[in-house]
Write an enzyme that holds these catalytic residues in place. Structure first.
Site, PDB file in Angstrom:
ATOM      1  N   LYS A   1       3.432  -5.144  23.698  1.00  0.00           N
ATOM      2  CA  LYS A   1       4.130  -3.900  24.082  1.00  0.00           C
ATOM      3  C   LYS A   1       3.329  -2.682  23.663  1.00  0.00           C
ATOM      4  O   LYS A   1       3.272  -1.689  24.371  1.00  0.00           O
ATOM      5  CB  LYS A   1       5.484  -3.822  23.362  1.00  0.00           C
ATOM      6  CG  LYS A   1       6.610  -4.458  24.076  1.00  0.00           C
ATOM      7  CD  LYS A   1       7.954  -3.956  23.563  1.00  0.00           C
ATOM      8  CE  LYS A   1       8.128  -3.954  22.063  1.00  0.00           C
ATOM      9  NZ  LYS A   1       8.411  -5.209  21.414  1.00  0.00           N
TER      10      LYS A   1
ATOM     11  N   TYR B   1       1.089 -11.114   6.099  1.00  0.00           N
ATOM     12  CA  TYR B   1       1.730 -12.256   6.747  1.00  0.00           C
ATOM     13  C   TYR B   1       2.953 -11.818   7.561  1.00  0.00           C
ATOM     14  O   TYR B   1       3.378 -12.491   8.477  1.00  0.00           O
ATOM     15  CB  TYR B   1       2.170 -13.300   5.715  1.00  0.00           C
ATOM     16  CG  TYR B   1       1.004 -14.076   5.155  1.00  0.00           C
ATOM     17  CD1 TYR B   1       0.334 -15.014   5.945  1.00  0.00           C
ATOM     18  CD2 TYR B   1       0.562 -13.863   3.864  1.00  0.00           C
ATOM     19  CE1 TYR B   1      -0.746 -15.718   5.445  1.00  0.00           C
ATOM     20  CE2 TYR B   1      -0.520 -14.563   3.351  1.00  0.00           C
ATOM     21  CZ  TYR B   1      -1.174 -15.495   4.146  1.00  0.00           C
ATOM     22  OH  TYR B   1      -2.244 -16.185   3.662  1.00  0.00           O
TER      23      TYR B   1
ATOM     24  N   GLU C   1      19.263  -5.198  14.719  1.00  0.00           N
ATOM     25  CA  GLU C   1      18.765  -3.957  14.107  1.00  0.00           C
ATOM     26  C   GLU C   1      18.212  -2.970  15.131  1.00  0.00           C
ATOM     27  O   GLU C   1      18.022  -1.793  14.822  1.00  0.00           O
ATOM     28  CB  GLU C   1      17.749  -4.264  13.007  1.00  0.00           C
ATOM     29  CG  GLU C   1      16.601  -5.135  13.447  1.00  0.00           C
ATOM     30  CD  GLU C   1      15.806  -5.686  12.262  1.00  0.00           C
ATOM     31  OE1 GLU C   1      16.300  -5.620  11.130  1.00  0.00           O
ATOM     32  OE2 GLU C   1      14.692  -6.177  12.498  1.00  0.00           O
TER      33      GLU C   1
ATOM     34  N   LYS D   1      13.571 -16.941  34.364  1.00  0.00           N
ATOM     35  CA  LYS D   1      14.914 -16.893  33.763  1.00  0.00           C
ATOM     36  C   LYS D   1      14.966 -16.100  32.450  1.00  0.00           C
ATOM     37  O   LYS D   1      15.873 -15.267  32.270  1.00  0.00           O
ATOM     38  CB  LYS D   1      15.438 -18.325  33.564  1.00  0.00           C
ATOM     39  CG  LYS D   1      16.912 -18.397  33.222  1.00  0.00           C
ATOM     40  CD  LYS D   1      17.831 -17.947  34.353  1.00  0.00           C
ATOM     41  CE  LYS D   1      18.056 -19.056  35.358  1.00  0.00           C
ATOM     42  NZ  LYS D   1      18.830 -18.615  36.528  1.00  0.00           N
TER      43      LYS D   1
ATOM     44  N   GLY E   1      -8.405  -4.832   0.108  1.00  0.00           N
ATOM     45  CA  GLY E   1      -7.485  -5.875  -0.313  1.00  0.00           C
ATOM     46  C   GLY E   1      -6.889  -5.578  -1.676  1.00  0.00           C
ATOM     47  O   GLY E   1      -7.309  -4.657  -2.367  1.00  0.00           O
TER      48      GLY E   1
ATOM     49  N   CYS F   1     -13.467  -0.147   0.621  1.00  0.00           N
ATOM     50  CA  CYS F   1     -12.436  -0.049  -0.420  1.00  0.00           C
ATOM     51  C   CYS F   1     -12.621  -1.165  -1.444  1.00  0.00           C
ATOM     52  O   CYS F   1     -13.516  -1.081  -2.278  1.00  0.00           O
ATOM     53  CB  CYS F   1     -11.049  -0.032   0.212  1.00  0.00           C
ATOM     54  SG  CYS F   1      -9.850   0.825  -0.825  1.00  0.00           S
TER      55      CYS F   1
ATOM     56  N   GLN G   1     -15.578  -1.891  -4.343  1.00  0.00           N
ATOM     57  CA  GLN G   1     -15.300  -2.243  -5.739  1.00  0.00           C
ATOM     58  C   GLN G   1     -15.999  -3.552  -6.117  1.00  0.00           C
ATOM     59  O   GLN G   1     -16.550  -3.681  -7.206  1.00  0.00           O
ATOM     60  CB  GLN G   1     -13.786  -2.309  -5.958  1.00  0.00           C
ATOM     61  CG  GLN G   1     -13.115  -0.949  -5.682  1.00  0.00           C
ATOM     62  CD  GLN G   1     -11.590  -0.963  -5.807  1.00  0.00           C
ATOM     63  OE1 GLN G   1     -10.984  -2.007  -6.023  1.00  0.00           O
ATOM     64  NE2 GLN G   1     -10.974   0.203  -5.651  1.00  0.00           N
TER      65      GLN G   1
ATOM     66  N   GLU H   1      -7.761  -4.015 -12.354  1.00  0.00           N
ATOM     67  CA  GLU H   1      -6.721  -4.597 -11.486  1.00  0.00           C
ATOM     68  C   GLU H   1      -6.702  -6.123 -11.641  1.00  0.00           C
ATOM     69  O   GLU H   1      -5.664  -6.753 -11.535  1.00  0.00           O
ATOM     70  CB  GLU H   1      -6.987  -4.226 -10.012  1.00  0.00           C
ATOM     71  CG  GLU H   1      -5.940  -4.777  -9.040  1.00  0.00           C
ATOM     72  CD  GLU H   1      -6.200  -4.432  -7.569  1.00  0.00           C
ATOM     73  OE1 GLU H   1      -7.252  -3.828  -7.255  1.00  0.00           O
ATOM     74  OE2 GLU H   1      -5.355  -4.780  -6.729  1.00  0.00           O
TER      75      GLU H   1
ATOM     76  N   HIS I   1     -11.277   4.229   4.162  1.00  0.00           N
ATOM     77  CA  HIS I   1     -11.165   3.278   5.273  1.00  0.00           C
ATOM     78  C   HIS I   1     -11.679   3.897   6.574  1.00  0.00           C
ATOM     79  O   HIS I   1     -10.891   4.420   7.368  1.00  0.00           O
ATOM     80  CB  HIS I   1      -9.698   2.842   5.440  1.00  0.00           C
ATOM     81  CG  HIS I   1      -9.217   1.989   4.317  1.00  0.00           C
ATOM     82  ND1 HIS I   1      -9.377   0.622   4.317  1.00  0.00           N
ATOM     83  CD2 HIS I   1      -8.636   2.307   3.145  1.00  0.00           C
ATOM     84  CE1 HIS I   1      -8.889   0.123   3.185  1.00  0.00           C
ATOM     85  NE2 HIS I   1      -8.439   1.135   2.460  1.00  0.00           N
TER      86      HIS I   1
ATOM     87  N   GLU J   1     -12.537   2.495   9.168  1.00  0.00           N
ATOM     88  CA  GLU J   1     -12.024   1.782  10.360  1.00  0.00           C
ATOM     89  C   GLU J   1     -10.808   2.477  10.961  1.00  0.00           C
ATOM     90  O   GLU J   1     -10.538   2.327  12.150  1.00  0.00           O
ATOM     91  CB  GLU J   1     -11.694   0.323  10.008  1.00  0.00           C
ATOM     92  CG  GLU J   1     -10.470   0.085   9.131  1.00  0.00           C
ATOM     93  CD  GLU J   1     -10.751   0.152   7.642  1.00  0.00           C
ATOM     94  OE1 GLU J   1     -11.758   0.791   7.243  1.00  0.00           O
ATOM     95  OE2 GLU J   1      -9.963  -0.417   6.855  1.00  0.00           O
TER      96      GLU J   1
HETATM   97  N1  GLN Z   1      -6.893  -2.939  -4.696  1.00  0.00           N
HETATM   98  C1  GLN Z   1      -7.840  -1.887  -4.672  1.00  0.00           C
HETATM   99  C2  GLN Z   1      -7.233  -0.549  -5.113  1.00  0.00           C
HETATM  100  O1  GLN Z   1      -6.053  -0.392  -5.108  1.00  0.00           O
HETATM  101  C3  GLN Z   1      -8.451  -1.730  -3.294  1.00  0.00           C
HETATM  102  C4  GLN Z   1      -7.496  -1.203  -2.287  1.00  0.00           C
HETATM  103  C5  GLN Z   1      -7.982  -1.381  -0.870  1.00  0.00           C
HETATM  104  O2  GLN Z   1      -8.928  -2.122  -0.622  1.00  0.00           O
HETATM  105  N2  GLN Z   1      -7.333  -0.745   0.071  1.00  0.00           N
HETATM  106  O3  GLN Z   1      -7.950   0.348  -5.466  1.00  0.00           O
END
Ligand code: GLN
Length: 558
Positions: free
Chosen positions: A39, A76, A172, A212, A376, A403, A407, A427, A529, A531
């Site tokens: 959509k 997910y 909803e 249908k 991530g 990101c 790191q 982290e 980011h 992207e």
């Molecule tokens: N987990 C990492 C942070 O919070 C990277 C975050 C991410 O890749 N968007 O800084």
């Protein structure tokens, strides 16, 4: 505060601009049979077609779930979380809209049930409804209508395309469809076009397309009080004439408003297909707009390159959710955009970070021309990602870290080059003796998880003479963020002395935004980011640089 129910209707009365009448039209995209029918691509394609005709167009996604935004949902559930310039964490369809329209959208282009109720409840607390019973009709539906008008006013749009997420009949989704039904009665007939997207399943035994489920979903929509004007029927093969007739008859739409939506290898072909099928003309007729030609020449040229690129390159994406098609959607698209402009087909090899940790990088990475580590959260797969960085750094393989990918590159450099054996991000390991990645100052003490990260667009200063500067061709750029951790400023000097350049920072110079290795053929990590800012007709310069470097790498795989 103006009580919501006192808002002036009709909402979209035409307005006068410089002597000429400006139209205000709404195209509503609903879906039936099942979710995941594309959509969003249909809505984005319609908007693109009308934008190319010279209209000011905007797009809005309605997500009927109760979450305030998509920020706390894991991939997910709904795939990637997309971030707008103003820091809204939205559904991935908003990203699709931006990639099609080639412009940034905002929080106003996205609405959830949570947001609607949040706003009404806040007003109720403030006393806006004193004495009244606050109800779904009219208070919630009025707020929905107000939020539908928001992006149209903000973008001064002539045509607003609104996509209602989920499937007709979901509990909803009902208040949203009810609000749209009300709008239909409040607006002139020719100001709204309802477009219903469904699926015609094909039975392998008889090779037949079945109508249908579509009939039932249209029946459901009509029970809510909405008669679709146009049916967009997704199928694996073209619709035979009897199937079209049957759909027209049973769903009560004109025969020429049964529009074919046959699976395409690339979503960027869909607007071209709709133009061929005259979808834009049917919408023009319903909205009583003059017939205007589209202009998709650039789009068409890029699509031809996506179909048959001059050469190909292979990029490994080392991630945590590689089994999920949509988890890294914007990155996949950004690689495709860069490739389309460069006439290079980018084949993506999805590599599970945990597998790299188990088997070592060689079996997974040796046949790729470049390595990308996306964003991530959480420590799953981190060690595999760090090994993938080592592989790229030591062998001169183009590396793009986004990101979390930046790191990981910093952690790897600290461990392997600067000899800080247990270097890590706090982290993942709070007890590390070298927290080279640490919590952003502004994040200390932040307890709430929803909407509290450093988010949205902010300026990045790019240092002259660096690879990043060469690619951007500018010393100040805007990029979107979504993170809580940063390169620990206490280690900045050690990194620079060891050979890792900080080529981009926040305007105050405090936070590292871009790092690179000047002695490496192509090695960049970014805290933001890129992207999210790549579009089909205007790819992001860092992605173009990366794809070009991959295609030109010596000793490359293909
Ligand atoms: N987990 C990492 C942070 O919070 C990277 C975050 C991410 O890749 N968007 O800084």
């Amino acid at each position: 505060m103006v009580p919501l129910h006192d808002l002036p209707y009709p909402l979209f009365r035409p307005r006068r601009y410089g002597g000429a009448w400006t139209v205000r039209k709404l195209v509503i995209v609903t879906g039936g049979v099942l979710s995941g029918l594309g959509k969003g691509v249909v809505a984005a394609s319609v908007a693109l077609l009308f934008q190319s005709k010279g209209y000011r167009v905007t797009l809005q996604k309605i997500d009927p779930y109760v979450n305030l935004d998509a920020g706390t949902m894991n991939p997910y559930e709904h795939g990637e979380v997309f971030v707008t310039d103003d820091g809204k964490e939205t559904d991935l369809d908003v990203g699709r809209y931006e990639r099609f329209l080639d412009r940034g959208l905002s929080a106003a282009n996205y609405m959830t049930t949570g947001q609607v109720y949040w706003s009404v409840i806040r007003q109720e607390r403030a006393g806006a409804f004193l004495g009244q019973t606050v109800q779904v009709i009219p208070h919630i539906t009025d707020e929905i209508k107000r939020l539908i008008r928001l992006p149209i006013d903000r973008d001064d749009a002539e045509i607003g395309v609104v996509e209602v997420g989920g499937t007709v009949g979901d509990i909803e989704g009902l208040p949203f469809l009810e609000a749209l039904r009300q709008l239909k009665d409040e607006l002139p007939r020719e100001d709204m076009c309802f477009l219903h997207v469904t699926l015609l399943p094909q039975l392998s035994t008889t090779d037949e397309l079945k109508t249908k489920p579509t009939q039932h979903s249209v029946k459901e929509l009509r029970a809510i009080g909405i008669q679709p004007h146009v049916l967009v029927a997704r199928s694996e093969k073209p619709l035979p004439e009897p199937v079209r007739r049957k759909l027209a008859l049973f769903c009560d739409v004109p025969l020429d408003c049964v529009i074919e939506n046959v699976d395409r290898p690339s979503i960027y072909e869909v607007p071209l297909m709709f133009e061929e099928n005259s979808l834009d003309k049917r919408i023009e007729r319903q909205l009583q707009l003059p017939a205007r030609p589209t202009d998709l020449a650039t789009w068409d040229r890029l699509v031809a390159r996506v179909r048959a690129p001059a050469r190909r390159t292979t990029v490994a994406i080392v991630g945590k959710y590689i089994e999920l098609y949509d988890a890294y959607l914007s990155i996949r698209e950004a690689l495709l955009h860069a490739g389309a402009t460069l006439d290079i087909g980018v084949d993506i090899r999805w590599v599970a970070a945990e597998k790299v940790a188990d088997d070592g990088p060689v079996p997974h990475l040796e046949e790729t021309d470049g390595i990308l580590i996306p964003g991530g959260f959480g420590d799953r797969g981190i060690e595999g990602k760090v090994e993938a960085v080592s592989y790229a750094r030591e062998r001169g393989v183009p590396y793009f870290g986004i990101c979390l990918g930046l790191q990981c590159a910093v952690i790897e450099f600290a461990r392997s080059v600067l000899g800080m054996g247990d270097a890590n991000s706090s982290e993942f390991d709070e007890a590390t003796s070298h927290a080279v990645i640490d919590l952003l100052e502004e994040q200390v003490g932040v307890g709430d998880r929803g909407g509290t990260m450093r988010r949205g667009a902010s300026p990045v200063l790019v240092r002259e003479g660096t690879l990043a500067h060469r690619l951007y061709g500018a010393t100040t750029v805007e990029e979107r963020h979504r993170h809580r951790f940063e390169v620990n400023p206490a280690y900045r000097e050690a990194f620079e002395a060891g050979g890792m350049a900080v080529s981009g920072t926040t305007p105050d110079g405090h936070l590292a935004e871009i790092i690179e290795l000047p002695d490496h053929p192509w090695f960049i990590g970014v805290q933001f980011h890129p992207e999210f800012r790549s579009r089909f007709v205007s790819p992001h310069p860092l992605f173009t640089g990366f794809v070009q470097a991959c295609a030109e790498r010596e000793g490359r795989s293909s």
